[in-house]
Scaffold this motif. Structure first.
Motif, short mmCIF file in Angstrom:
data_model
loop_
_atom_site.label_atom_id
_atom_site.label_comp_id
_atom_site.label_asym_id
_atom_site.label_seq_id
_atom_site.Cartn_x
_atom_site.Cartn_y
_atom_site.Cartn_z
N ASP A 90 -6.35 2.06 -10.81
CA ASP A 90 -7.09 0.81 -10.95
C ASP A 90 -6.19 -0.39 -10.65
OD1 ASP A 90 -9.45 2.16 -11.68
OD2 ASP A 90 -8.69 2.39 -13.71
N ASP A 91 -4.93 -0.32 -11.07
CA ASP A 91 -3.99 -1.39 -10.72
C ASP A 91 -3.86 -1.51 -9.20
OD1 ASP A 91 -3.31 -2.36 -13.23
OD2 ASP A 91 -1.81 -0.82 -13.54
N PHE A 92 -3.85 -0.37 -8.53
CA PHE A 92 -3.78 -0.39 -7.07
C PHE A 92 -4.99 -1.11 -6.48
CE2 PHE A 92 -5.30 1.78 -3.19
CZ PHE A 92 -4.31 1.36 -2.32
N GLY A 93 -6.19 -0.82 -7.00
CA GLY A 93 -7.39 -1.50 -6.52
C GLY A 93 -7.34 -2.99 -6.75
N ILE A 94 -6.82 -3.40 -7.92
CA ILE A 94 -6.69 -4.83 -8.20
C ILE A 94 -5.70 -5.47 -7.23
CG2 ILE A 94 -5.86 -6.49 -9.92
CD1 ILE A 94 -6.87 -4.48 -12.07
N LEU A 110 0.83 -1.20 0.00
CA LEU A 110 0.00 0.00 0.00
C LEU A 110 0.86 1.25 0.00
CD1 LEU A 110 -3.19 0.52 2.13
CD2 LEU A 110 -1.46 2.29 2.05
N PHE A 111 1.85 1.31 0.91
CA PHE A 111 2.68 2.50 1.03
C PHE A 111 3.52 2.74 -0.22
CE2 PHE A 111 2.72 2.12 5.94
CZ PHE A 111 1.40 2.53 5.96
N LEU A 112 4.05 1.65 -0.80
CA LEU A 112 4.84 1.80 -2.02
C LEU A 112 3.97 2.27 -3.18
CD1 LEU A 112 7.37 -1.19 -2.19
CD2 LEU A 112 7.90 1.24 -2.18
N ALA A 113 2.75 1.71 -3.28
CA ALA A 113 1.86 2.10 -4.38
C ALA A 113 1.50 3.57 -4.29
CB ALA A 113 0.61 1.23 -4.36
N ILE A 114 1.14 4.06 -3.10
CA ILE A 114 0.78 5.47 -2.95
C ILE A 114 2.00 6.36 -3.14
CG2 ILE A 114 -0.18 7.18 -1.37
CD1 ILE A 114 -2.21 5.18 -2.45
N ASP A 115 3.16 5.92 -2.67
CA ASP A 115 4.38 6.71 -2.87
C ASP A 115 4.69 6.83 -4.36
OD1 ASP A 115 6.73 8.01 -1.55
OD2 ASP A 115 7.82 6.49 -2.67
N ARG A 116 4.50 5.76 -5.10
CA ARG A 116 4.74 5.81 -6.54
C ARG A 116 3.71 6.68 -7.24
NH1 ARG A 116 6.29 -0.49 -6.26
NH2 ARG A 116 8.54 -0.22 -6.08
N LEU A 117 2.49 6.65 -6.74
CA LEU A 117 1.46 7.52 -7.29
C LEU A 117 1.84 8.99 -7.06
CD1 LEU A 117 -1.28 6.95 -8.69
CD2 LEU A 117 -2.36 7.37 -6.49
N ALA A 118 2.39 9.29 -5.87
CA ALA A 118 2.82 10.65 -5.56
C ALA A 118 3.98 11.08 -6.46
CB ALA A 118 3.24 10.74 -4.09
N LEU A 119 4.82 10.15 -6.87
CA LEU A 119 5.92 10.48 -7.78
C LEU A 119 5.44 10.54 -9.22
CD1 LEU A 119 8.72 8.15 -6.35
CD2 LEU A 119 8.59 10.63 -6.12
N ILE A 171 -4.65 -4.53 -4.15
CA ILE A 171 -5.02 -4.60 -2.74
C ILE A 171 -6.09 -5.66 -2.51
CG2 ILE A 171 -6.88 -2.88 -2.64
CD1 ILE A 171 -3.89 -3.03 -0.25
N ASN A 172 -6.99 -5.85 -3.48
CA ASN A 172 -8.02 -6.88 -3.34
C ASN A 172 -7.46 -8.27 -3.59
OD1 ASN A 172 -10.72 -5.55 -2.79
ND2 ASN A 172 -10.04 -4.34 -4.54
N LEU A 173 -6.50 -8.38 -4.52
CA LEU A 173 -5.84 -9.67 -4.74
C LEU A 173 -5.07 -10.09 -3.48
CD1 LEU A 173 -5.14 -11.90 -6.78
CD2 LEU A 173 -3.18 -10.52 -7.50
N LEU A 174 -4.50 -9.11 -2.80
CA LEU A 174 -3.79 -9.40 -1.55
C LEU A 174 -4.75 -9.91 -0.48
CD1 LEU A 174 -0.91 -9.31 -0.54
CD2 LEU A 174 -1.25 -6.94 0.12
N ILE A 201 -16.32 -11.96 -1.01
CA ILE A 201 -17.19 -11.29 -1.98
C ILE A 201 -16.78 -9.82 -2.15
CG2 ILE A 201 -19.56 -10.50 -2.38
CD1 ILE A 201 -20.50 -13.15 -1.15
N GLU A 202 -16.44 -9.17 -1.04
CA GLU A 202 -16.00 -7.77 -1.13
C GLU A 202 -14.72 -7.65 -1.96
OE1 GLU A 202 -15.72 -5.37 2.38
OE2 GLU A 202 -17.47 -6.36 3.26
N ALA A 203 -13.77 -8.54 -1.73
CA ALA A 203 -12.51 -8.48 -2.48
C ALA A 203 -12.73 -8.77 -3.96
CB ALA A 203 -11.50 -9.46 -1.88
#
Length: 699
Positions: free
Chosen positions: A603-607, A573-582, A609-612, A676-678
């Motif tokens: 959208d890749d981030f959403g995929i 999560l932190f790496l994905a948001i940090d990369r989004l910020a960059l 985090i739910n896959l995790l 089901i949520e994931a």
């Protein structure tokens, strides 16, 4: 597109009417310069101009916390670089070729480490590399002088550090913490407005794509807070306030901001999907109104109401969780989406309250609650580092210095050592910048301006001035205007730095015209070689960075799908948001600030985090369902391998996710609600790929 900051046009565009803060900044630099020169010349230091050079480097940015932290890094880097060169010269002083090679490797290694560190602490590597270069390259032909030269530079630079620290402490110190809290208050206001807009499910469907673009541009702007916190977190503990913020508190603030951005990204996906539905559960609107009222009642800046508001947030979380549990996960896609939105809202309320309490602790210096203190202890910043990009950035420096050293070594060029030094300096200030020709032209102009002023000072002013106070007054005629320019543009700092660098490389007590000309010739030769190498190795930094960041997120999702050991959720999560910020600043350089590139990173981030979440659920499900999830994971691996090669999977992953949602075995699982949520979250993110936001596509 804005001109490069060092180009003539870029400097011209940055000039403005001076403010009171600009005047104070220039006065501080001048007073510290006068103090350093008085002490240096009265104590017969070898060259007090190095102390003044240090003042003009350390004084930016002008806040007291930044000055003090930078002074510390400058001191440690100077000591480290000087001692390293003493050791290297002692070992290799009789082998000139090897000594030159090792010195170049030390300088480029320090620059590489600086490029990989995105916090102000990278100045430690910068100052260490610069010191190693100045000490080593100016004494290559007389290695026995390195000890005396290094210790003299250490003493003079320490004098400059003490001078600027003393002046800043006495004369109008400028605290950073209030400005930081104001910045965070503005960010919270932006997030508040964004959330209220995102939760407005009654918006007209015809404007959905326009709303989506506005919301995602809002997310783009909010990610900039991560960079702000990274820039300030190193400096705020040195601030001149009654209780300076502690690193643990600032790490918690960063963590909560990252969590909130992730929450908002999830809310945007779930809320927009529900906006298309006409049969919402009757209680959902009431829950959304409760969240909107609670967030609107949040104080802009933390105050005495913060703890009470956080307590109300705990009650709201309990209510949201109760509504979530009351919805049957097997009641259809709409109810699953409502459960997902309620989960994200509960997480958002928790993280918002945590951020409020963390900012309150930053403001007052108070203690965190036991729960938040435990979170803060574990909240170590996770940052994305592009080692390949850093290697590309230092390659021109390595080429330039290697070429200059080769010419010097084989031709016995009398100015070779000086050319090597200025080859390094030219690269240091242009590493990682785009449009090298424009930047190089500007940098060369400022260096020639500095050298012209040095000639004027040495051969027209010094011979006419016999009284030291008069000399200080004459220097003020140049330093005060350049100090004002320095507050507006990097060019002002470069002119001042180069003035005192040229003076520092010559005798401080007796001007030598031939030595001055030799220094000028060496500097021009070294700079031209550096500019040529920078141009030959130039590439589109913004486009390269944007591609690398997008690929890095996709590689992380590939790792989630294929690795035997389940990856850590917070790290992803932190790496994905940090990369989004960059990513977004790089994208703005490509397209301009007003456009939103067509990027799949959210959208890749959403995929991912739910896959995790599905991976964490695998050990708890039945063998039949585990087989379904493993098949889905195998397809996710194939899909993201294809994406890394810019190919499509033809919708295979989306079809498998939809099939898993329709699988009767899913309804018999004890963890079916979470599953089901994931799966629904993956379904929404994958279907988003069929309707990308407006904007251009990065090729």
């Amino acid at each position: 597109m804005a001109a490069p900051p060092l180009s003539l046009r870029g400097v011209y565009d940055s000039l403005r009417v001076p403010t009171l803060r600009d005047l104070v900044f220039s006065a501080k630099a001048y007073l510290a310069t006068a103090l350093a020169l008085i002490v240096g010349f009265s104590q017969n230091l070898e060259n007090p101009y190095w102390a003044v050079l240090t003042i003009y480097i350390v004084l930016t940015p002008p806040e007291s916390g930044a000055i003090r932290s930078k002074a510390l890094f400058r001191f440690l880097g100077t000591i480290g670089g000087g001692m390293l060169m003493m050791g290297v010269t002692g070992l290799l002083g009789d082998q000139l070729g090897v000594l030159i090679t090792v010195t170049i490797l030390i300088i480029t290694g320090a620059t590489f480490l600086k490029q990989t560190d995105r916090t102000p602490a990278n100045y430690l590597w910068f100052s260490g590399g610069i010191t190693a270069g100045v000490v080593g390259l100016t004494n290559l032909m007389q290695p026995t002088n390195v000890f005396d030269y290094a210790t003299a530079r250490m003493g003079e630079i320490s004098l400059g550090i003490l001078a600027i620290a003393a002046v800043d402490s006495v004369f109008w110190p400028r605290p950073m913490t209030p400005d930081f809290l104001k910045t965070m208050a503005d960010w919270r206001g932006q997030a508040r407005n964004w959330l209220v807009d995102a939760l407005s499910l009654t918006a007209a469907q015809s404007s959905d794509e326009d709303r989506r673009k506005v919301l995602r541009q809002g997310l783009r702007d909010m990610t900039k807070a991560v960079g702000v916190i990274d820039a300030k977190a190193v400096q705020l503990p040195f601030d001149v306030v009654a209780m300076a913020p502690r690193g643990r508190q600032l790490n918690l603030v960063r963590r909560q901001v990252v969590e909130l951005i992730a929450d908002l990204a999830g809310i945007e996906i779930w809320a927009r999907a529900l906006r298309h539905d006409q049969t919402l559960h009757t209680d959902l609107g009431e829950a959304l109104d409760q969240v909107s009222r609670w967030i609107e009642a949040s104080p802009d800046q933390p105050d005495d109401r913060t703890e009470a508001h956080a307590a109300e947030g705990e009650a709201l979380i309990a209510a949201l969780n109760a509504r979530h549990d009351a919805l049957d996960p097997v009641g259809g896609l709409v109810l699953s989406m409502e459960r997902g939105l309620l989960s994200r809202l509960a997480a958002f309320v928790r993280d918002w309250a945590g951020l409020s309490l963390a900012l309150r602790a930053v403001e007052t210096g108070g203690k965190l609650s036991p729960r938040l203190d435990q979170v803060a202890r574990q909240a170590k910043p996770v940052r994305s580092v592009d080692y390949l990009g850093a290697l590309f950035d230092v390659a021109p420096m390595l080429l330039s210095m290697g070429l200059t050293a080769t010419i010097w070594y084989w031709t016995a060029w009398s100015s070779g050592g000086g050319a090597l030094l200025f080859s390094m300096i030219g690269c240091v200030f242009l590493v990682g910048q785009d449009r090298i020709l424009q930047s190089s032209t500007g940098l060369l102009s400022w260096i020639l301006t500095a050298f012209g002023l040095v000639f004027l000072y040495q051969y027209a002013i010094l011979p006419q001035v016999t009284d030291f106070p008069v000399l200080i007054a004459v220097l003020g005629c140049a330093l005060l205007p350049f100090g004002l320019m320095m507050a507006m543009s990097t060019a002002g700092m470069l002119i001042c730095v180069y003035i005192f660098a040229f003076l520092g490389l010559q005798s401080a007590y007796a001007a030598d015209f031939n030595q001055s000309l030799q220094t000028l010739n060496a500097s021009l030769a070294g700079l031209l070689i550096a500019f040529a190498c920078l141009y030959l190795c130039s590439y589109d930094h913004a486009r390269f960075a944007a591609r690398r960041l997008l690929l890095a997120v996709r590689r992380d999702i590939l790792d989630i799908a294929r690795s035997r050991r389940i990856p850590d959720r917070e790290r992803f999560l932190f790496l994905a948001i940090d990369r989004l910020a960059l990513y977004f600043p790089a994208a703005e350089q490509i397209f301009g600030e007003g456009q939103l590139p067509r990027v799949r990173m959210i959208d890749d981030f959403g995929i991912g985090i739910n896959l995790l979440t599905l991976r964490h659920s695998e050990p708890e499900v039945s063998p039949a369902m585990r087989t379904v999830l493993q098949g889905l994971r195998a397809q996710a691996e194939e899909t993201y391998r294809a994406k890394l090669k810019a190919r499509s999977d033809g919708g295979a992953l989306r079809e498998l996710v939809d099939a898993a949602l329709d699988n009767p075995a899913l309804l018999t699982e004890t963890t079916r609600g979470r599953l089901i949520e994931a799966l629904t979250g993956m379904h929404l993110a994958l279907h988003d790929e069929q309707a990308p936001p407006p904007g251009e596509l990065i090729p």
